[in-house]
Scaffold this motif. Structure first.
Motif, short mmCIF file in Angstrom:
data_model
loop_
_atom_site.label_atom_id
_atom_site.label_comp_id
_atom_site.label_asym_id
_atom_site.label_seq_id
_atom_site.Cartn_x
_atom_site.Cartn_y
_atom_site.Cartn_z
N TRP A 295 9.44 -27.54 16.24
CA TRP A 295 8.49 -27.36 15.15
C TRP A 295 7.20 -28.13 15.39
O TRP A 295 6.12 -27.69 15.02
N GLN A 317 5.02 -20.98 7.46
CA GLN A 317 6.05 -22.02 7.27
C GLN A 317 5.45 -23.35 6.84
O GLN A 317 6.18 -24.26 6.43
N SER A 323 11.35 -22.04 4.30
CA SER A 323 12.21 -22.20 5.46
C SER A 323 11.80 -21.25 6.57
O SER A 323 10.95 -20.36 6.38
N GLY A 324 12.44 -21.41 7.71
CA GLY A 324 12.15 -20.52 8.82
C GLY A 324 12.55 -19.09 8.53
O GLY A 324 11.89 -18.13 8.97
N ALA A 327 9.81 -17.51 6.28
CA ALA A 327 8.61 -17.20 7.07
C ALA A 327 8.87 -16.01 7.98
O ALA A 327 7.99 -15.14 8.15
#
Length: 400
Positions: A295, A317, A323-324, A327
């Protein structure tokens, strides 16, 4: 004379030598302030430049020698002669040599051990003795020796007064002989021992069943002879001893099925020792707050545009509480900011634009345990404001 004046300005240290001598009884002309003149000052400047170049050259050599593929050339594996006398010692030696590692045989403070030395990169002579001892130490324990230590630990745990060597006392002895070392223990054919133990148990059980049936037929009531269970080491006994060792000394024991596996492990261990400085240098970012993970690293974008999708996902994000998975759901529906803006332009009202992303499904997990939820109106509104607002002071998330 102009050239002379320029020469005076360029060499202020020599300006006082060009001043006319004072007349008798007259006042001396003012002296020109100049830095103190050192002997060979011109050479010092050149020497400073050459020293800086030499320093950079040496630094480049050190960094190059730490890279994978180069660092192996500066590592020498030191094998204890007792190790070569055991059953598979020759295979360990052959595995290291086949990987093009330099090996020497020298007596160690701990028998059946392997240590490593690193040659100084800046050693002037090829046969120089500028070596650095690596902190790692690999020790091979014989199977019978290992089982004896486990048995001693078992007896000690049961309250036996007899003091015999355990794994913990063995490690303490090793660290006393070679302080400061990072110890790792290895044992070969432990699983083979357990397989033989199971086979022997089955045979004894079958034999006892036959004898019991024969005794019942004869009416023989003789006292049965019971095997001493304390002589056999079970898998649970080994696990108990290993847990105690790790908790008290933080030393781990690695088991191998064969000597070939141990030879491969010794080769990989040597590679890890050789590359350790390079990996430590990579981890030394210089910033205590920097997190080394996916990240925090940037996204590489090439000339063809590959990587822009990941940049767009990272941008989404960055919102609070995103959260991933959320996104990923948004950028999958609208793979670029331009497509999202075009979708906003096709909406007929402000309310419709704010809620346009609210019903996008978000999948969490995989397989039968996967769950689904929606992006929701809150995130949909924040993304809309971020993409369309011209107010630099606008708070997208008052509660964040």
């Amino acid at each position: 004379m102009a050239g002379a004046e320029e020469s005076d300005e360029e060499l202020p240290a020599f300006a006082t030598l060009l001043q006319p001598l004072p007349a008798a009884g007259g006042t001396a002309p003012p002296r020109v302030s100049s830095p103190p003149l050192r002997r060979g000052s011109g050479v010092v400047v050149l020497s400073s430049d050459s020293e800086e170049k030499e320093r950079k050259k040496n630094l480049a050599k050190v960094l190059k020698a730490q890279r994978p593929g180069e660092c192996q050339k500066y590592i020498t594996v030191v094998l204890d002669p007792v190790l070569l006398q055991v059953e598979g010692g020759a295979q360990i030696h052959a595995a290291l040599q086949s990987a093009n590692y330099s090996c020497v045989v020298e007596s160690q403070a701990v028998p059946c051990s392997i240590t490593w030395r690193r040659k100084s990169v800046l050693s002037q002579a090829e046969d120089g003795n500028e070596w650095t001892e690596e902190p790692n130490l690999l020790v091979l324990l014989g199977l019978e020796e290992f089982l004896s230590m486990v048995r001693s630990y078992k007896q000690k745990a049961q309250g036996c007064a007899e003091q015999k060597e355990t794994l913990q006392s063995f490690v303490a002895c090793v660290m006393e002989k070679m302080p400061g070392k990072i110890l790792a223990l290895t044992v070969v054919e432990v699983e083979k021992y357990f397989r033989c133990l199971r086979a022997q148990s089955k045979k004894r059980l079958q034999h006892a069943t036959v004898n019991r049936s024969q005794a019942e037929d004869r009416g023989d009531q003789r006292k049965k002879r019971v095997m001493d269970p304390g002589r056999e080491i079970t898998r649970l006994d080994v696990e108990d001893a290993l847990v105690d060792l790790q908790l008290c000394t933080r030393v781990q024991v690695t088991f191998f099925e064969s000597w070939e596996e141990l030879g491969e492990f010794a080769t990989m261990f040597t590679k890890a020792v050789a590359e350790a400085p390079f990996k430590r240098e990579q981890q030394n970012t210089g910033f205590s707050f920097y997190l080394e993970n996916k990240w925090c690293r940037g996204v590489k974008v090439d000339h063809s545009g590959k990587g822009l999708f990941e940049v767009w996902k990272r941008q989404i994000q960055q919102f609070n509480r995103v959260s991933g998975e959320m996104a990923e759901a948004v950028v999958s529906a609208y793979p670029s900011p331009q497509l999202l803006l075009q979708a906003y332009s096709r909406c007929s009202s402000e309310q419709e634009r704010e809620n346009m992303l609210a019903n996008i499904p978000v999948r969490r997990g995989t397989g039968v345990t996967a769950t689904y939820r929606r992006v929701g109106p809150d995130l949909s509104r924040r993304i809309y404001l971020q993409m369309t607002s011209h107010d630099p002071d606008l708070y997208l998330d008052v509660t964040g």
